[in-house]
Motif scaffolding. Sequence first.
Motif, PDB file in Angstrom:
ATOM      1  N   UNK A 176       0.863  -1.173   0.000  1.00  0.00           N
ATOM      2  CA  UNK A 176       0.000   0.000   0.000  1.00  0.00           C
ATOM      3  C   UNK A 176       0.902   1.226   0.000  1.00  0.00           C
ATOM      4  N   UNK A 177       0.352   2.344  -0.428  1.00  0.00           N
ATOM      5  CA  UNK A 177       1.088   3.599  -0.397  1.00  0.00           C
ATOM      6  C   UNK A 177       0.419   4.541   0.585  1.00  0.00           C
ATOM      7  N   UNK A 178       1.227   5.161   1.435  1.00  0.00           N
ATOM      8  CA  UNK A 178       0.731   6.157   2.386  1.00  0.00           C
ATOM      9  C   UNK A 178       1.584   7.409   2.240  1.00  0.00           C
ATOM     10  N   UNK A 229       9.344   8.228  -5.234  1.00  0.00           N
ATOM     11  CA  UNK A 229       8.059   8.424  -4.559  1.00  0.00           C
ATOM     12  C   UNK A 229       7.569   7.123  -3.932  1.00  0.00           C
ATOM     13  N   UNK A 230       7.634   6.032  -4.697  1.00  0.00           N
ATOM     14  CA  UNK A 230       7.208   4.742  -4.156  1.00  0.00           C
ATOM     15  C   UNK A 230       8.056   4.375  -2.939  1.00  0.00           C
ATOM     16  N   UNK A 231       9.364   4.544  -3.032  1.00  0.00           N
ATOM     17  CA  UNK A 231      10.248   4.208  -1.909  1.00  0.00           C
ATOM     18  C   UNK A 231       9.908   5.008  -0.657  1.00  0.00           C
ATOM     19  N   UNK A 232       9.429   6.220  -0.823  1.00  0.00           N
ATOM     20  CA  UNK A 232       9.105   7.054   0.340  1.00  0.00           C
ATOM     21  C   UNK A 232       7.718   6.769   0.913  1.00  0.00           C
ATOM     22  N   UNK A 233       6.886   6.040   0.158  1.00  0.00           N
ATOM     23  CA  UNK A 233       5.489   5.855   0.571  1.00  0.00           C
ATOM     24  C   UNK A 233       5.070   4.407   0.827  1.00  0.00           C
ATOM     25  N   UNK A 234       5.828   3.427   0.333  1.00  0.00           N
ATOM     26  CA  UNK A 234       5.364   2.042   0.376  1.00  0.00           C
ATOM     27  C   UNK A 234       5.405   1.456   1.788  1.00  0.00           C
ATOM     28  N   UNK A 235       4.368   0.689   2.083  1.00  0.00           N
ATOM     29  CA  UNK A 235       4.290  -0.130   3.288  1.00  0.00           C
ATOM     30  C   UNK A 235       3.803  -1.489   2.804  1.00  0.00           C
TER      31      UNK A 235
END
Length: 136
Positions: free
Chosen positions: A52-54, A103-109
């Motif tokens: 998921x992305x947050x 962006x994905x690296x900073x938001x992915x969980x």
Amino acid sequence: GLATVQLERLAQINGTRLRNADRLRAALAGVPGLSTPRVLPGAEPVYPRYPVLVEPPSRAGFIAALEQAGIGATASYPQALIDVPEVARRLPRDQRPTPGAREVASRIVTLPTHGHSPAGLASRVAAIASERCAPR
């Protein structure tokens, strides 16, 4: 051996992961500040983990709250691969920028999908996400 036994169970293992991912997708749909992956037509994902992305300011607190609840969540990537020195030095010098990867690296969980996931996983994750991921 062990690999043969696991291979014989692969359809069962993948089925469990898919069911857990489907439950997570349904429970997390519409949670403000959280995005779930869109499955493209014809794709057959297996979901070793459910991504998921947050928003970056919410990520650490979301992961900590999940961990405290006994749900093994991870940030997965601390940085985009292009920013890992050992990888970057192997890339062509004219490598194009990768803002999407950053962006994905900073938001992915990533969330667990395995057969030993905690009971009520999807509803528990959704409750924590609603509290931790909503824009403030």
